[in-house]
Design a protein around this motif. Structure first.
Motif, mmCIF file in Angstrom:
data_model
loop_
_atom_site.group_PDB
_atom_site.id
_atom_site.type_symbol
_atom_site.label_atom_id
_atom_site.label_comp_id
_atom_site.label_asym_id
_atom_site.label_seq_id
_atom_site.Cartn_x
_atom_site.Cartn_y
_atom_site.Cartn_z
ATOM 1 N N LYS A 369 2.330 12.638 1.038
ATOM 2 C CA LYS A 369 3.185 11.535 0.629
ATOM 3 C C LYS A 369 2.851 10.293 1.440
ATOM 4 O O LYS A 369 2.602 10.375 2.645
ATOM 5 C CB LYS A 369 4.659 11.904 0.825
ATOM 6 N N TYR A 370 2.843 9.146 0.760
ATOM 7 C CA TYR A 370 2.500 7.904 1.437
ATOM 8 C C TYR A 370 3.680 7.372 2.253
ATOM 9 O O TYR A 370 4.826 7.398 1.799
ATOM 10 C CB TYR A 370 2.078 6.837 0.423
ATOM 11 N N ARG A 371 3.360 6.885 3.448
ATOM 12 C CA ARG A 371 4.353 6.230 4.308
ATOM 13 C C ARG A 371 3.963 4.771 4.491
ATOM 14 O O ARG A 371 2.786 4.433 4.525
ATOM 15 C CB ARG A 371 4.464 6.919 5.659
ATOM 16 N N ARG A 372 4.978 3.919 4.659
ATOM 17 C CA ARG A 372 4.758 2.490 4.855
ATOM 18 C C ARG A 372 5.059 2.179 6.318
ATOM 19 O O ARG A 372 6.218 2.208 6.730
ATOM 20 C CB ARG A 372 5.687 1.690 3.940
ATOM 21 N N ILE A 373 4.031 1.892 7.091
ATOM 22 C CA ILE A 373 4.187 1.678 8.524
ATOM 23 C C ILE A 373 4.113 0.183 8.832
ATOM 24 O O ILE A 373 3.105 -0.467 8.555
ATOM 25 C CB ILE A 373 3.107 2.434 9.317
#
Length: 602
Positions: A369-373
């Protein structure tokens, strides 16, 4: 003098000792000032007195107000006046608590401020022990001890007659409740073993049993955090509880100025060097919360503040060492973007929103799953259009970004024209600098503006070899509503990693020599993205919501702004478009059409 007179004199001395001991126990502030000979300010007298008569005491004071000194002084007074006291001083880190013990207790109290404590210290009646596993102070004359504890499960098993929670808002409430408050027990004084203080069955009489004390000290922060609820509870109990003694105290930087702990220049310097939100909380001692009809809840942001290290951009002084700044390498499938809000062009600095905003976000796939950092947030003077053009280019190449998301309003059209021009860099090696301009991204799935606008922007591109990476945004009622709703959902689902609080960051850096050997300006530059994250949160939680025809409109307060949160929301919305596209590609890649070729014969 006969034996009876001598006996009477000894008895009188004993009575005097009892009277003085009782008097000082009831007025610990006078014990500190008269017996220990420490000069106290009037408000310090009040703080010490309230601590002495309270079972639960809670003080919320501005930073730099000397509250740590008062806590250390009270702990020493308690240990001296009450033999066999067991004091546990708890802080978020063992380094911070040890520093408090070393600086305030040993170096100030015992070596400089009190001749009585210095005598005890020099003659081994007060002994400081600094071990690797345990740090404590021993009062050899009466059996009292004081320990320094980190706020972790490893502190279990101790016993305490006095618990002190330094900068308590940084501690976890669950650790306080499950580990430290369980330590509380009455002081095991020797006189309790005497027959006159016991019941017929040999148990101590209830009136002589002393309740354990809890002291909470903190600087102000957000109302959504546990400390605010606890402080309000102490205030309420102070006026309503008839059995347990609760007391509280609070003051801001102006009280420190009044009594010479701070100066007026310190106030203006702090105000200039801090963001508005930091100044209000840390200097003015104001607890901040959401607007009454806030769309964003503070808790949703706080739950996402987990990213501990901001991206470090090279300065002019360390441009040659840009590969040694400790930044993580960009992953093969990682997407990075800048999100920008241009403030009004040619401002004089008198307006509130006279700073352009530049932020950095990376999209990384973790556990499928993509995370937004959120790696970085900074500002740039709006009137310096030439400077911000170069700043964007530097950050784009240093950050190894893929896209630049920007608002076409507020000078965005003009800045677009500048960004499309080729530009050399006078301070960087030409072999390491890409002088080409930028143009609109050729991936149409990531755009929200009309096709006509895209064609218009492309036609205005000056550099024929411009790099296609720009994603312009133009707010509409529908887009803004979708943008706010998407950001709210991503925060609620915990898909965004925001930088930790600036105070937590500073505590992390306590034992980092590089940070504390740096100049004030260098430390401020390192700390800036953490401060800007707090400013972003403050803008968000003060936006009021208004619903029309199923769409939400957010409005800032009369004296507030929303530049940072708007640009952040734009960046998040484009991130959602990119992630949705990447996830579709991943799903398509998982299908092997050759495995389904048999269907063609059906």
């Amino acid at each position: 003098m006969n034996n009876n007179d001598n006996k009477l004199t000894i008895e009188q001395k004993r009575c005097n000792i009892i009277k003085y001991c009782t008097f000082y126990r009831r007025n610990i502030n006078l014990y500190a000032s008269r017996h220990l000979m420490i000069k106290l300010k009037p408000f310090q007298h009040i703080m010490l007195y309230l601590m002495g008569i309270s079972q639960v005491y809670f003080a919320v004071c501005s930073r730099g107000s000397g509250k740590t000194f008062i806590v250390a002084l009270y702990a020493f007074c308690k240990c001296l006046l009450y033999p066999y006291s067991e004091v546990h001083l708890t802080s978020s880190t063992i380094v911070q608590a040890t520093k408090m013990l070393k600086d305030k207790a040993e170096n100030e109290l015992c070596k400089k401020l009190s001749p009585i404590l210095k005598y005890y210290y020099d003659n081994g009646l007060i002994v400081f022990h600094y071990g690797k596993e345990e740090i404590w102070v021993e009062f050899t004359m009466n059996g009292s001890k004081m320990w320094v504890d980190p706020a972790t499960d490893s502190a279990r098993g101790g016993r305490a007659t006095l618990l002190i929670f330094e900068e308590c808002r940084l501690l976890k409430k669950q650790i306080i409740d499950s580990v430290f408050t369980k330590m509380s027990h009455p002081r095991q004084a020797m006189f309790l073993n005497l027959p006159q203080y016991q019941n017929d069955n040999g148990t101590p009489k209830q009136r002589w049993i002393e309740d354990a004390q809890e002291i909470y000290i903190t600087s102000s922060r957000y109302k959504s955090e546990w400390w605010w609820r606890s402080f309000k509870n102490v205030v309420q109990e102070c006026f309503t509880n008839k059995k347990i003694e609760y007391n509280f105290f609070a003051f801001d930087i102006f009280l420190s100025i009044q009594f010479g702990l701070k100066t007026v220049n310190d106030y203006f310097k702090a105000k200039k060097m801090s963001t508005d939100i930091e100044h209000r909380m840390e200097d003015c001692n104001e607890a901040l919360g959401e607007a009454e009809d806030a769309f964003f809840k503070l808790e949703s942001f706080k739950n996402n503040q987990v990213h501990k290290r901001a991206y470090r951009f090279p300065t002019i002084n360390n441009i040659a060492q840009k590969d040694n700044l400790g930044n993580r390498e960009k992953q093969e499938d990682e997407i990075r973007l800048l999100w920008i809000d241009f403030a009004f062009a040619n401002t004089t600095g008198a307006e509130e929103n006279d700073q352009s905003v530049i932020g950095c976000t990376s999209l990384i796939k973790k556990n499928g799953k993509y995370r937004r950092i959120t790696d970085y947030i900074t500002t740039h003077p709006a009137s310096d259009s030439d400077g911000i053009d170069l700043k964007i280019r530097e950050m784009f190449w240093d950050y190894k970004a893929d896209y630049i998301v920007f608002d076409l309003r507020n000078g965005g059209e003009v800045m677009y024209n500048d960004l499309t021009k080729p530009r050399q860099h006078t301070s960087r090696n030409p072999q390491e600098w890409n002088e080409h301009g930028f143009t609109v991204s050729n991936n149409l799935k990531y755009h929200t503006v009309t096709q006509q606008k895209i064609e218009d922007l492309i036609s205005r591109t000056i550099d024929p070899q411009a790099i296609p990476c720009l994603i312009p945004m133009q707010g509409t009622t529908e887009l803004n509503s979708n943008m706010w709703l998407d950001l709210q959902k991503k925060l609620r689902d915990g898909e965004i990693d925001l930088l930790i609080e600036d105070i937590e960051f500073e505590q992390q850096m306590e034992d980092v020599k590089e940070y504390y050997s740096a100049t004030d300006e260098e430390r401020m530059n390192i700390k800036l993205p953490y401060i800007m994250t707090e400013a972003l949160i403050n803008e968000a939680i003060n936006l009021s919501q208004e619903w029309r025809e199923g769409k939400v409109k957010l409005t800032e307060p009369r004296t507030g702004t929303k530049d940072i949160i708007v640009s952040f929301a734009y960046g998040n919305y484009v991130s959602s478009l990119i992630i949705n596209d990447l996830e579709k590609q991943d799903n398509n890649d998982e299908i092997n059409l050759d495995e389904w070729s048999w269907l063609s014969g059906c």
